[in-house]
Design a protein around this motif. Structure first.
Motif, mmCIF file in Angstrom:
data_model
loop_
_atom_site.group_PDB
_atom_site.id
_atom_site.type_symbol
_atom_site.label_atom_id
_atom_site.label_comp_id
_atom_site.label_asym_id
_atom_site.label_seq_id
_atom_site.Cartn_x
_atom_site.Cartn_y
_atom_site.Cartn_z
ATOM 1 N N GLN A 144 0.806 -1.218 0.000
ATOM 2 C CA GLN A 144 0.000 0.000 0.000
ATOM 3 C C GLN A 144 0.842 1.273 0.000
ATOM 4 O O GLN A 144 0.298 2.375 -0.014
ATOM 5 N N ILE A 145 2.154 1.140 -0.003
ATOM 6 C CA ILE A 145 3.034 2.307 -0.091
ATOM 7 C C ILE A 145 2.983 2.937 -1.479
ATOM 8 O O ILE A 145 3.351 4.100 -1.650
ATOM 9 N N TYR A 146 2.505 2.179 -2.486
ATOM 10 C CA TYR A 146 2.564 2.655 -3.873
ATOM 11 C C TYR A 146 1.360 3.508 -4.258
ATOM 12 O O TYR A 146 0.209 3.109 -4.082
ATOM 13 N N LYS A 147 1.648 4.682 -4.794
ATOM 14 C CA LYS A 147 0.611 5.534 -5.357
ATOM 15 C C LYS A 147 0.073 4.883 -6.637
ATOM 16 O O LYS A 147 0.779 4.131 -7.302
ATOM 17 N N GLU A 148 -1.155 5.174 -6.966
ATOM 18 C CA GLU A 148 -1.809 4.734 -8.205
ATOM 19 C C GLU A 148 -2.142 3.249 -8.227
ATOM 20 O O GLU A 148 -2.806 2.781 -9.138
ATOM 21 N N MET A 149 -1.688 2.495 -7.238
ATOM 22 C CA MET A 149 -1.990 1.067 -7.152
ATOM 23 C C MET A 149 -2.945 0.886 -5.968
ATOM 24 O O MET A 149 -2.514 0.707 -4.836
ATOM 25 N N ASN A 150 -4.226 0.940 -6.256
ATOM 26 C CA ASN A 150 -5.224 0.997 -5.189
ATOM 27 C C ASN A 150 -6.042 -0.268 -5.002
ATOM 28 O O ASN A 150 -6.371 -0.634 -3.875
ATOM 29 N N ILE A 151 -6.377 -0.925 -6.092
ATOM 30 C CA ILE A 151 -7.367 -1.996 -6.008
ATOM 31 C C ILE A 151 -6.782 -3.306 -5.486
ATOM 32 O O ILE A 151 -7.208 -3.809 -4.428
ATOM 33 N N ALA A 152 -5.790 -3.871 -6.175
ATOM 34 C CA ALA A 152 -5.243 -5.162 -5.748
ATOM 35 C C ALA A 152 -4.405 -5.060 -4.476
ATOM 36 O O ALA A 152 -4.100 -6.075 -3.850
ATOM 37 N N THR A 153 -4.036 -3.852 -4.096
ATOM 38 C CA THR A 153 -3.309 -3.678 -2.837
ATOM 39 C C THR A 153 -4.265 -3.639 -1.641
ATOM 40 O O THR A 153 -3.821 -3.667 -0.491
ATOM 41 N N GLY A 154 -5.559 -3.572 -1.923
ATOM 42 C CA GLY A 154 -6.553 -3.623 -0.861
ATOM 43 C C GLY A 154 -6.586 -2.403 0.035
ATOM 44 O O GLY A 154 -6.815 -2.511 1.242
ATOM 45 N N LYS A 155 -6.376 -1.237 -0.534
ATOM 46 C CA LYS A 155 -6.371 -0.023 0.298
ATOM 47 C C LYS A 155 -7.733 0.288 0.919
ATOM 48 O O LYS A 155 -7.806 0.890 1.997
ATOM 49 N N ILE A 182 0.479 5.361 3.630
ATOM 50 C CA ILE A 182 0.148 4.758 2.340
ATOM 51 C C ILE A 182 0.400 5.824 1.268
ATOM 52 O O ILE A 182 0.580 6.998 1.572
ATOM 53 N N ASP A 183 0.438 5.389 0.004
ATOM 54 C CA ASP A 183 0.669 6.319 -1.116
ATOM 55 C C ASP A 183 1.930 7.156 -0.897
ATOM 56 O O ASP A 183 1.910 8.388 -0.962
ATOM 57 N N ILE A 184 3.025 6.475 -0.664
ATOM 58 C CA ILE A 184 4.294 7.152 -0.349
ATOM 59 C C ILE A 184 5.139 7.384 -1.599
ATOM 60 O O ILE A 184 5.697 8.460 -1.798
ATOM 61 N N VAL A 185 5.245 6.354 -2.446
ATOM 62 C CA VAL A 185 6.097 6.444 -3.634
ATOM 63 C C VAL A 185 5.333 5.965 -4.866
ATOM 64 O O VAL A 185 4.319 5.269 -4.760
ATOM 65 N N TYR A 186 5.848 6.329 -6.035
ATOM 66 C CA TYR A 186 5.278 5.836 -7.286
ATOM 67 C C TYR A 186 5.814 4.422 -7.575
ATOM 68 O O TYR A 186 6.849 4.026 -7.033
ATOM 69 N N PRO A 187 5.128 3.662 -8.417
ATOM 70 C CA PRO A 187 5.517 2.264 -8.667
ATOM 71 C C PRO A 187 6.950 2.064 -9.162
ATOM 72 O O PRO A 187 7.533 0.992 -8.971
ATOM 73 N N ASN A 188 7.527 3.078 -9.792
ATOM 74 C CA ASN A 188 8.889 2.944 -10.322
ATOM 75 C C ASN A 188 9.955 3.492 -9.381
ATOM 76 O O ASN A 188 11.119 3.626 -9.764
ATOM 77 N N ILE A 194 0.444 0.019 -16.705
ATOM 78 C CA ILE A 194 1.489 -0.476 -17.608
ATOM 79 C C ILE A 194 1.649 0.414 -18.841
ATOM 80 O O ILE A 194 2.615 0.260 -19.604
ATOM 81 N N SER A 195 0.727 1.343 -19.030
ATOM 82 C CA SER A 195 0.920 2.340 -20.099
ATOM 83 C C SER A 195 1.865 3.445 -19.636
ATOM 84 O O SER A 195 2.422 4.176 -20.452
ATOM 85 N N LYS A 196 2.068 3.540 -18.317
ATOM 86 C CA LYS A 196 2.918 4.590 -17.754
ATOM 87 C C LYS A 196 4.259 4.068 -17.248
ATOM 88 O O LYS A 196 5.237 4.823 -17.187
ATOM 89 N N TYR A 197 4.293 2.795 -16.850
ATOM 90 C CA TYR A 197 5.496 2.238 -16.230
ATOM 91 C C TYR A 197 5.863 0.897 -16.860
ATOM 92 O O TYR A 197 4.983 0.173 -17.346
ATOM 93 N N PRO A 198 7.161 0.518 -16.818
ATOM 94 C CA PRO A 198 7.582 -0.790 -17.339
ATOM 95 C C PRO A 198 6.949 -1.921 -16.525
ATOM 96 O O PRO A 198 6.879 -1.835 -15.295
ATOM 97 N N GLU A 199 6.496 -2.946 -17.202
ATOM 98 C CA GLU A 199 5.781 -4.018 -16.501
ATOM 99 C C GLU A 199 6.698 -4.941 -15.694
ATOM 100 O O GLU A 199 6.210 -5.781 -14.934
ATOM 101 N N ASN A 200 8.012 -4.772 -15.841
ATOM 102 C CA ASN A 200 8.940 -5.622 -15.086
ATOM 103 C C ASN A 200 9.335 -5.014 -13.736
ATOM 104 O O ASN A 200 10.237 -5.495 -13.066
#
Length: 306
Positions: A57-68, A81-87, A243-249
């Protein structure tokens, strides 16, 4: 102590937090009801704040599967929560430092703390005052390609004679960690450990530990419902945008729910397969959480069977 979770018990926890405790720590498996219990207690205590110890839950923009479950919090938005971006990199070391600063800030305002724990290591880092050296992926990449002789030269330029004499210069990993600590923190791990002999603020708090436990059949039913809700709330669209904004790996995308949804979007698995894989990984994760929390909370805990 083992109690069935109900309104009376919520009121008892509330009373404890008001009268004698600085903090209530609520741990348990995913889908066990940590958030709902925290919110119920918080509603009865105007000067309380909710903090979340969860590495997903530290990741911004990742809300649903993280169960926020952000809608569950009503008026009180949770901290940490929402501390850093996924990359962006974010380590246990970073979380410990940020959490201690936030706890100090809230305690200075005479706030009562309600902490929900999904990631055991985050709790252990504060409760045992663990030492974590800072980490830089860029610096690590540079050091990894150096020969051991090159690493020795870098270490020699950073170290005092006493430090160099005590360093195992034949051990590549220790050389790299020594250089990282010196470059990023300006201290060796030994120096850091010396400074941590006194207890941190979290350790000094008067805490009530609560462990939520769920029967296997009930937990599996909750997980099934949870997985279906991910897709009802738009996990596919959220993942497509990510995945349109960040690398999927990215490491952040290896988390439960996103990896499987990415595979579905790539056409390598069906939607049914994606849901089943998420269910299985979540069930396995919940089992690990139950085992870890059971070993960690060995005394002074209240068990709630839900």
């Amino acid at each position: 102590m083992v109690i069935a979770m109900n309104k009376i018990f919520t009121e008892k926890l509330t009373e404890k937090l008001i009268k004698s405790k600085d903090c209530i720590v609520i741990a348990g498996e995913t889908s066990s009801g940590k958030t709902s219990l925290a919110v119920s207690i918080s509603k009865n205590i105007p000067n309380s704040e909710i903090l979340v110890f969860d590495s997903r839950q530290i990741y911004k923009e990742m809300n649903i599967a993280t169960g926020k479950d952000l809608d569950s919090y009503s008026e009180k938005y949770p901290h940490l929560i929402d501390i850093v971006y996924p990359n962006e990199d974010f380590t246990v070391f970073d979380f410990k430092n940020l959490a201690l600063k936030k706890i100090e800030e809230l305690i200075s305002k005479n706030k009562k703390l309600i902490i929900t724990v999904g990631t055991g290591l985050y709790l252990r880092a504060l409760d045992e005052n663990l030492v974590f050296g800072p980490f830089s992926r860029k610096l690590r990449g540079i050091l990894e390609i150096k020969t051991i002789n090159e690493l020795k030269k870098i270490a020699a330029n950073l170290a005092s004679k006493a430090e160099l004499d005590s360093l195992d210069t034949k051990n590549r990993h220790r050389l790299i960690r020594f250089i990282e600590m010196k470059k990023l923190l300006g201290k060796t791990s030994y120096e850091v450990q010396k400074n941590l002999r006194s207890k941190n603020l979290f350790q000094q708090l008067n805490k009530e530990f609560v462990l939520l436990l769920t029967k296997k059949c009930e937990l599996e039913a909750r997980i099934r419902k949870r997985v279906d809700s991910f897709f009802d709330y738009g996990l596919i669209d959220e993942t497509r945008i990510l995945i349109s904004k960040y690398p999927e790996n990215l490491r952040s995308f290896s988390g439960i729910g996103y990896k499987e949804t990415i595979d579905y979007l790539k056409g390598t698995i069906s939607l049914c397969e994606a849901k089943e894989r998420i269910f299985i990984r979540t069930r396995q994760y919940a089992k690990r959480q139950r085992t870890w929390f059971g070993k960690f909370f060995t005394k002074n805990r209240t068990e709630i069977h839900v």
